[in-house]
Design an enzyme around this catalytic site. Structure first.
Site, PDB file in Angstrom:
ATOM      1  N   ASP A 189     125.194 127.217 110.964  1.00 29.28           N
ATOM      2  CA  ASP A 189     125.146 127.805 109.552  1.00 29.28           C
ATOM      3  C   ASP A 189     124.085 126.670 108.728  1.00 29.28           C
ATOM      4  O   ASP A 189     124.173 125.229 109.117  1.00 29.28           O
ATOM      5  CB  ASP A 189     126.300 127.629 108.863  1.00 29.28           C
ATOM      6  CG  ASP A 189     126.578 128.378 107.333  1.00 29.28           C
ATOM      7  OD1 ASP A 189     126.364 129.329 107.103  1.00 29.28           O
ATOM      8  OD2 ASP A 189     126.500 127.395 106.662  1.00 29.28           O
ATOM      9  N   ILE A 190     123.186 126.872 107.845  1.00 23.85           N
ATOM     10  CA  ILE A 190     122.488 125.803 107.140  1.00 23.85           C
ATOM     11  C   ILE A 190     123.187 125.217 106.242  1.00 23.85           C
ATOM     12  O   ILE A 190     123.890 125.916 105.209  1.00 23.85           O
ATOM     13  CB  ILE A 190     121.216 126.585 106.630  1.00 23.85           C
ATOM     14  CG1 ILE A 190     120.396 127.245 107.807  1.00 23.85           C
ATOM     15  CG2 ILE A 190     120.205 125.824 105.802  1.00 23.85           C
ATOM     16  CD1 ILE A 190     119.322 128.177 107.084  1.00 23.85           C
ATOM     17  N   ASN A 208     117.805 127.968  97.580  1.00 28.06           N
ATOM     18  CA  ASN A 208     117.431 129.094  96.934  1.00 28.06           C
ATOM     19  C   ASN A 208     117.446 129.018  95.294  1.00 28.06           C
ATOM     20  O   ASN A 208     116.682 129.320  94.585  1.00 28.06           O
ATOM     21  CB  ASN A 208     118.557 130.202  97.249  1.00 28.06           C
ATOM     22  CG  ASN A 208     118.056 131.007  98.539  1.00 28.06           C
ATOM     23  OD1 ASN A 208     116.841 131.013  98.752  1.00 28.06           O
ATOM     24  ND2 ASN A 208     118.928 131.623  99.062  1.00 28.06           N
ATOM     25  N   ASP A 262     113.434 131.986 102.203  1.00 33.33           N
ATOM     26  CA  ASP A 262     112.946 132.908 103.199  1.00 33.33           C
ATOM     27  C   ASP A 262     112.031 131.882 104.287  1.00 33.33           C
ATOM     28  O   ASP A 262     112.301 132.118 105.789  1.00 33.33           O
ATOM     29  CB  ASP A 262     112.279 133.874 102.711  1.00 33.33           C
ATOM     30  CG  ASP A 262     113.251 135.023 101.935  1.00 33.33           C
ATOM     31  OD1 ASP A 262     114.409 134.929 102.092  1.00 33.33           O
ATOM     32  OD2 ASP A 262     112.586 136.090 101.373  1.00 33.33           O
ATOM     33  N   GLU A 265     122.480 132.884 105.836  1.00 28.83           N
ATOM     34  CA  GLU A 265     121.986 131.674 106.386  1.00 28.83           C
ATOM     35  C   GLU A 265     122.756 131.248 107.688  1.00 28.83           C
ATOM     36  O   GLU A 265     122.532 130.132 108.104  1.00 28.83           O
ATOM     37  CB  GLU A 265     121.921 130.444 105.581  1.00 28.83           C
ATOM     38  CG  GLU A 265     123.274 129.869 105.295  1.00 28.83           C
ATOM     39  CD  GLU A 265     123.917 130.778 103.813  1.00 28.83           C
ATOM     40  OE1 GLU A 265     124.800 130.251 103.405  1.00 28.83           O
ATOM     41  OE2 GLU A 265     123.434 131.949 103.523  1.00 28.83           O
TER      42      GLU A 265
END
Length: 328
Positions: free
Chosen positions: A204-205, A212, A221, A247
Protein backbone atom coordinates in the site's frame (compact mmCIF):
# COMPACT_ATOMS: atom_id res chain seq x y z
CA UNK A 1 -42.52 -16.01 -14.42
CA UNK A 2 -43.96 -12.57 -15.26
CA UNK A 3 -44.11 -11.41 -18.87
CA UNK A 4 -41.51 -8.65 -18.43
CA UNK A 5 -38.80 -11.08 -17.25
CA UNK A 6 -39.86 -13.69 -19.81
CA UNK A 7 -39.30 -11.25 -22.69
CA UNK A 8 -36.29 -9.39 -21.23
CA UNK A 9 -33.45 -8.54 -23.67
CA UNK A 10 -31.11 -10.90 -21.82
CA UNK A 11 -31.39 -14.63 -21.31
CA UNK A 12 -32.29 -15.67 -17.76
CA UNK A 13 -32.01 -19.09 -16.16
CA UNK A 14 -32.03 -20.32 -12.58
CA UNK A 15 -30.28 -23.51 -11.50
CA UNK A 16 -30.01 -25.44 -8.27
CA UNK A 17 -26.72 -25.62 -6.41
CA UNK A 18 -26.05 -28.94 -8.16
CA UNK A 19 -26.75 -27.44 -11.61
CA UNK A 20 -30.31 -28.55 -12.46
CA UNK A 21 -32.43 -26.00 -14.32
CA UNK A 22 -35.36 -24.65 -12.29
CA UNK A 23 -36.65 -21.86 -14.52
CA UNK A 24 -35.79 -20.09 -17.78
CA UNK A 25 -37.16 -17.16 -19.72
CA UNK A 26 -38.24 -17.15 -23.34
CA UNK A 27 -35.19 -15.08 -24.37
CA UNK A 28 -32.82 -17.81 -23.17
CA UNK A 29 -34.85 -20.51 -24.91
CA UNK A 30 -34.72 -18.49 -28.15
CA UNK A 31 -30.93 -18.16 -27.82
CA UNK A 32 -30.64 -21.94 -27.79
CA UNK A 33 -33.36 -22.62 -30.34
CA UNK A 34 -35.47 -24.53 -27.80
CA UNK A 35 -39.24 -24.39 -28.29
CA UNK A 36 -40.55 -25.15 -24.82
CA UNK A 37 -39.23 -24.58 -21.32
CA UNK A 38 -40.26 -28.16 -20.50
CA UNK A 39 -37.40 -29.37 -22.71
CA UNK A 40 -34.90 -27.76 -20.33
CA UNK A 41 -36.44 -27.47 -16.86
CA UNK A 42 -35.40 -30.38 -14.65
CA UNK A 43 -32.39 -31.17 -16.83
CA UNK A 44 -28.80 -30.36 -15.92
CA UNK A 45 -27.53 -27.09 -17.39
CA UNK A 46 -24.53 -28.98 -18.80
CA UNK A 47 -26.83 -30.73 -21.30
CA UNK A 48 -26.65 -27.55 -23.41
CA UNK A 49 -22.85 -27.39 -23.29
CA UNK A 50 -20.09 -28.90 -25.38
CA UNK A 51 -17.58 -31.17 -23.56
CA UNK A 52 -15.02 -28.33 -23.58
CA UNK A 53 -17.43 -25.87 -21.99
CA UNK A 54 -18.49 -28.43 -19.39
CA UNK A 55 -14.86 -28.60 -18.27
CA UNK A 56 -14.67 -24.78 -18.24
CA UNK A 57 -17.91 -24.59 -16.22
CA UNK A 58 -16.55 -27.04 -13.63
CA UNK A 59 -13.13 -25.38 -13.46
CA UNK A 60 -14.17 -21.74 -13.20
CA UNK A 61 -17.89 -21.12 -12.77
CA UNK A 62 -18.74 -23.55 -9.93
CA UNK A 63 -15.65 -22.79 -7.77
CA UNK A 64 -16.07 -19.03 -8.26
CA UNK A 65 -19.79 -18.96 -7.43
CA UNK A 66 -19.24 -21.16 -4.36
CA UNK A 67 -16.38 -19.03 -3.09
CA UNK A 68 -17.61 -15.52 -3.86
CA UNK A 69 -21.38 -16.10 -4.22
CA UNK A 70 -21.32 -14.40 -7.64
CA UNK A 71 -19.73 -14.44 -11.09
CA UNK A 72 -19.31 -11.28 -13.17
CA UNK A 73 -18.84 -11.21 -16.96
CA UNK A 74 -17.53 -14.72 -17.51
CA UNK A 75 -17.05 -15.43 -21.23
CA UNK A 76 -18.72 -18.70 -22.10
CA UNK A 77 -20.45 -20.65 -24.90
CA UNK A 78 -23.66 -22.68 -24.89
CA UNK A 79 -24.60 -25.25 -27.51
CA UNK A 80 -27.86 -24.56 -29.32
CA UNK A 81 -30.37 -27.17 -30.46
CA UNK A 82 -28.75 -27.09 -33.93
CA UNK A 83 -25.34 -27.81 -32.32
CA UNK A 84 -24.08 -24.29 -33.05
CA UNK A 85 -21.99 -22.45 -30.46
CA UNK A 86 -23.71 -19.50 -28.75
CA UNK A 87 -21.04 -17.20 -27.19
CA UNK A 88 -22.27 -15.18 -24.21
CA UNK A 89 -21.19 -13.19 -21.18
CA UNK A 90 -22.62 -14.82 -18.07
CA UNK A 91 -23.39 -13.04 -14.79
CA UNK A 92 -24.52 -15.17 -11.87
CA UNK A 93 -25.43 -14.76 -8.22
CA UNK A 94 -25.99 -17.40 -5.57
CA UNK A 95 -28.79 -16.72 -3.10
CA UNK A 96 -31.28 -18.51 -0.90
CA UNK A 97 -34.92 -18.81 -1.96
CA UNK A 98 -37.56 -20.74 -0.07
CA UNK A 99 -34.89 -22.24 2.13
CA UNK A 100 -32.83 -23.60 -0.78
CA UNK A 101 -29.67 -22.30 -2.45
CA UNK A 102 -30.24 -21.25 -6.06
CA UNK A 103 -28.01 -19.67 -8.69
CA UNK A 104 -29.66 -16.99 -10.85
CA UNK A 105 -27.86 -16.25 -14.11
CA UNK A 106 -28.15 -13.77 -16.97
CA UNK A 107 -26.60 -14.52 -20.37
CA UNK A 108 -25.90 -11.71 -22.88
CA UNK A 109 -25.04 -12.51 -26.48
CA UNK A 110 -21.61 -11.38 -27.70
CA UNK A 111 -23.15 -9.54 -30.63
CA UNK A 112 -20.04 -7.91 -32.07
CA UNK A 113 -18.17 -11.17 -32.04
CA UNK A 114 -21.07 -12.88 -33.83
CA UNK A 115 -21.16 -10.12 -36.44
CA UNK A 116 -17.47 -10.59 -37.19
CA UNK A 117 -17.91 -14.34 -37.46
CA UNK A 118 -20.85 -13.89 -39.83
CA UNK A 119 -18.86 -11.45 -41.97
CA UNK A 120 -15.96 -13.88 -42.12
CA UNK A 121 -18.17 -16.80 -43.12
CA UNK A 122 -19.93 -14.66 -45.72
CA UNK A 123 -16.60 -13.63 -47.28
CA UNK A 124 -15.45 -17.23 -47.32
CA UNK A 125 -18.58 -18.37 -49.14
CA UNK A 126 -18.13 -15.63 -51.72
CA UNK A 127 -14.52 -16.73 -52.24
CA UNK A 128 -15.54 -20.35 -52.79
CA UNK A 129 -18.06 -19.29 -55.44
CA UNK A 130 -15.73 -16.88 -57.20
CA UNK A 131 -12.87 -19.38 -57.40
CA UNK A 132 -15.08 -21.41 -59.76
CA UNK A 133 -15.57 -18.54 -62.21
CA UNK A 134 -13.37 -17.39 -65.13
CA UNK A 135 -10.11 -15.44 -65.04
CA UNK A 136 -12.04 -12.22 -65.62
CA UNK A 137 -12.94 -12.11 -61.92
CA UNK A 138 -9.45 -12.86 -60.59
CA UNK A 139 -8.91 -9.31 -59.42
CA UNK A 140 -12.16 -9.43 -57.50
CA UNK A 141 -11.17 -12.76 -55.98
CA UNK A 142 -7.91 -11.33 -54.73
CA UNK A 143 -9.70 -8.36 -53.14
CA UNK A 144 -12.20 -10.59 -51.39
CA UNK A 145 -9.44 -12.91 -50.26
CA UNK A 146 -7.70 -9.96 -48.68
CA UNK A 147 -10.98 -8.89 -47.05
CA UNK A 148 -11.41 -12.39 -45.66
CA UNK A 149 -7.91 -12.40 -44.17
CA UNK A 150 -8.47 -8.98 -42.65
CA UNK A 151 -11.72 -10.04 -41.02
CA UNK A 152 -10.09 -13.17 -39.66
CA UNK A 153 -7.31 -11.04 -38.19
CA UNK A 154 -9.85 -8.62 -36.72
CA UNK A 155 -11.66 -11.53 -35.09
CA UNK A 156 -8.42 -12.90 -33.62
CA UNK A 157 -7.46 -9.46 -32.35
CA UNK A 158 -10.91 -9.00 -30.81
CA UNK A 159 -10.61 -12.33 -28.99
CA UNK A 160 -7.15 -11.39 -27.71
CA UNK A 161 -8.45 -8.00 -26.59
CA UNK A 162 -11.33 -9.62 -24.72
CA UNK A 163 -8.95 -11.98 -22.94
CA UNK A 164 -6.60 -9.12 -22.05
CA UNK A 165 -9.40 -6.86 -20.82
CA UNK A 166 -10.72 -9.66 -18.64
CA UNK A 167 -7.41 -10.06 -16.79
CA UNK A 168 -5.57 -6.70 -16.94
CA UNK A 169 -5.80 -3.45 -14.98
CA UNK A 170 -6.15 -0.77 -17.69
CA UNK A 171 -4.13 1.91 -15.85
CA UNK A 172 -1.03 0.05 -14.65
CA UNK A 173 -0.92 -2.91 -17.05
CA UNK A 174 -0.65 -5.31 -14.12
CA UNK A 175 -3.06 -8.20 -13.65
CA UNK A 176 -6.40 -7.18 -12.18
CA UNK A 177 -8.06 -8.39 -8.99
CA UNK A 178 -10.17 -11.05 -10.72
CA UNK A 179 -7.11 -12.62 -12.37
CA UNK A 180 -5.19 -12.48 -9.08
CA UNK A 181 -7.96 -14.25 -7.19
CA UNK A 182 -7.98 -17.05 -9.77
CA UNK A 183 -4.17 -17.33 -9.48
CA UNK A 184 -4.31 -17.35 -5.68
CA UNK A 185 -6.74 -20.26 -5.76
CA UNK A 186 -4.58 -22.25 -8.19
CA UNK A 187 -1.24 -21.48 -6.52
CA UNK A 188 -2.57 -22.38 -3.06
CA UNK A 189 -3.77 -25.76 -4.34
CA UNK A 190 -0.39 -26.32 -6.04
CA UNK A 191 1.50 -25.40 -2.87
CA UNK A 192 -0.56 -27.92 -0.89
CA UNK A 193 -0.08 -30.66 -3.49
CA UNK A 194 3.69 -30.03 -3.73
CA UNK A 195 4.16 -29.39 0.01
CA UNK A 196 5.77 -26.02 -0.73
CA UNK A 197 5.14 -22.61 0.84
CA UNK A 198 3.23 -19.79 -0.83
CA UNK A 199 3.77 -16.21 0.27
CA UNK A 200 1.55 -13.19 -0.30
CA UNK A 201 2.48 -9.51 -0.10
CA UNK A 202 -0.04 -6.68 0.18
CA UNK A 203 1.59 -3.36 -0.77
CA UNK A 204 0.00 0.00 0.00
CA UNK A 205 1.34 3.46 -0.93
CA UNK A 206 1.83 5.66 2.13
CA UNK A 207 -0.18 8.91 2.15
CA UNK A 208 -1.31 8.43 -1.44
CA UNK A 209 -4.42 10.53 -0.84
CA UNK A 210 -2.17 13.52 -0.17
CA UNK A 211 -0.64 13.16 -3.64
CA UNK A 212 -4.05 13.15 -5.31
CA UNK A 213 -5.33 16.03 -3.17
CA UNK A 214 -2.19 18.15 -3.66
CA UNK A 215 -1.16 17.48 -7.26
CA UNK A 216 -4.30 16.04 -8.84
CA UNK A 217 -5.30 12.64 -10.17
CA UNK A 218 -3.09 12.74 -13.31
CA UNK A 219 -0.02 12.87 -11.05
CA UNK A 220 -1.53 10.17 -8.85
CA UNK A 221 -2.07 7.97 -11.91
CA UNK A 222 1.54 8.55 -13.00
CA UNK A 223 2.77 7.45 -9.55
CA UNK A 224 0.63 4.29 -9.74
CA UNK A 225 1.96 3.43 -13.21
CA UNK A 226 5.61 3.93 -12.25
CA UNK A 227 5.23 2.07 -8.96
CA UNK A 228 3.62 -0.86 -10.80
CA UNK A 229 6.64 -0.92 -13.14
CA UNK A 230 9.10 -1.00 -10.22
CA UNK A 231 7.02 -3.67 -8.50
CA UNK A 232 7.06 -5.90 -11.59
CA UNK A 233 10.80 -5.41 -12.14
CA UNK A 234 11.79 -6.01 -8.51
CA UNK A 235 9.49 -8.85 -7.47
CA UNK A 236 11.18 -11.41 -9.70
CA UNK A 237 10.20 -13.38 -12.84
CA UNK A 238 8.24 -16.07 -10.97
CA UNK A 239 6.10 -13.62 -9.01
CA UNK A 240 2.50 -12.70 -9.88
CA UNK A 241 1.84 -8.98 -9.44
CA UNK A 242 -1.61 -7.40 -9.54
CA UNK A 243 -3.40 -4.19 -8.69
CA UNK A 244 -5.82 -5.09 -5.91
CA UNK A 245 -7.65 -1.79 -5.85
CA UNK A 246 -6.91 1.93 -5.52
CA UNK A 247 -3.32 2.34 -4.32
CA UNK A 248 -3.09 -1.26 -3.07
CA UNK A 249 -1.12 -3.97 -4.89
CA UNK A 250 -0.59 -7.68 -4.25
CA UNK A 251 2.29 -10.01 -5.08
CA UNK A 252 2.16 -13.81 -5.03
CA UNK A 253 5.49 -15.58 -4.42
CA UNK A 254 5.17 -19.32 -5.18
CA UNK A 255 7.59 -21.65 -3.34
CA UNK A 256 8.95 -18.74 -1.23
CA UNK A 257 9.04 -19.14 2.55
CA UNK A 258 8.51 -16.40 5.12
CA UNK A 259 12.18 -15.41 5.27
CA UNK A 260 12.46 -15.14 1.50
CA UNK A 261 9.16 -13.28 1.28
CA UNK A 262 10.29 -10.69 3.83
CA UNK A 263 13.58 -10.27 1.95
CA UNK A 264 11.71 -9.69 -1.32
CA UNK A 265 9.29 -7.29 0.33
CA UNK A 266 12.18 -5.34 1.89
CA UNK A 267 13.91 -5.13 -1.48
CA UNK A 268 10.73 -3.79 -3.09
CA UNK A 269 10.26 -1.28 -0.27
CA UNK A 270 13.88 -0.07 -0.54
CA UNK A 271 13.82 0.26 -4.34
CA UNK A 272 10.61 2.30 -4.29
CA UNK A 273 11.83 4.53 -1.44
CA UNK A 274 15.05 5.33 -3.30
CA UNK A 275 13.62 5.76 -6.81
CA UNK A 276 12.17 9.18 -7.74
CA UNK A 277 8.81 8.88 -9.50
CA UNK A 278 9.11 11.97 -11.65
CA UNK A 279 9.56 14.80 -9.16
CA UNK A 280 7.99 12.78 -6.35
CA UNK A 281 9.25 10.25 -3.86
CA UNK A 282 6.90 7.80 -2.21
CA UNK A 283 7.19 5.05 0.36
CA UNK A 284 5.16 1.90 0.82
CA UNK A 285 4.00 -0.26 3.68
CA UNK A 286 3.93 -4.03 3.17
CA UNK A 287 2.06 -6.84 4.88
CA UNK A 288 3.34 -10.42 4.39
CA UNK A 289 1.78 -13.81 5.02
CA UNK A 290 3.11 -17.29 4.23
CA UNK A 291 0.88 -20.34 3.91
CA UNK A 292 0.66 -22.73 6.82
CA UNK A 293 -1.25 -25.94 7.47
CA UNK A 294 -4.91 -25.14 7.01
CA UNK A 295 -4.35 -21.86 5.17
CA UNK A 296 -7.13 -20.73 2.82
CA UNK A 297 -7.34 -17.96 0.25
CA UNK A 298 -9.32 -15.87 2.71
CA UNK A 299 -6.95 -16.48 5.63
CA UNK A 300 -3.91 -15.56 3.52
CA UNK A 301 -5.52 -12.26 2.50
CA UNK A 302 -6.82 -11.46 5.96
CA UNK A 303 -3.53 -12.16 7.74
CA UNK A 304 -1.50 -10.25 5.14
CA UNK A 305 -3.93 -7.35 5.56
CA UNK A 306 -3.46 -7.45 9.36
CA UNK A 307 0.31 -7.36 8.82
CA UNK A 308 -0.13 -4.38 6.49
CA UNK A 309 -2.16 -2.63 9.20
CA UNK A 310 0.69 -3.29 11.64
CA UNK A 311 3.17 -1.67 9.21
CA UNK A 312 0.91 1.35 8.91
CA UNK A 313 0.38 1.60 12.67
CA UNK A 314 4.12 1.36 13.41
CA UNK A 315 5.13 4.36 11.32
CA UNK A 316 4.71 3.20 7.69
CA UNK A 317 7.54 2.59 5.19
CA UNK A 318 8.18 -0.85 6.64
CA UNK A 319 7.56 -4.59 6.17
CA UNK A 320 5.62 -6.71 8.66
CA UNK A 321 5.00 -10.45 8.55
CA UNK A 322 1.85 -11.93 10.08
CA UNK A 323 4.05 -14.34 12.06
CA UNK A 324 5.34 -11.34 14.02
CA UNK A 325 1.79 -10.61 15.15
CA UNK A 326 1.42 -14.20 16.38
CA UNK A 327 4.62 -13.91 18.42
CA UNK A 328 3.54 -10.57 19.83
Amino acid sequence: MDNQLDCAPGGYFSISESGFVQSVNRTFLNMLGIQSADELIGRHIETVMSPTNKIFFHTYFYPHIQLYQRVDEMYFSFRAADKQSVPVLVNGIKQERCGEAVIDCVALLMRKRLEYEKDTLRSKRQLEELYQTTREVNNRLEALHKEYENKQQELLEMNRSLETLASTDPLTGLHNRRFFEDCLRGELLASIDNNQPLSLLIVDIDHFKNINDTYGHPVGDFVLIELARLLRETAGPLSICARFGGEEFVVLLPAIDSEGACATAEQIRSVIENTPLGTHRVTISVGVETSRSGSTEQSLLERADLALYASKSNGRNRVSHAEELDKA
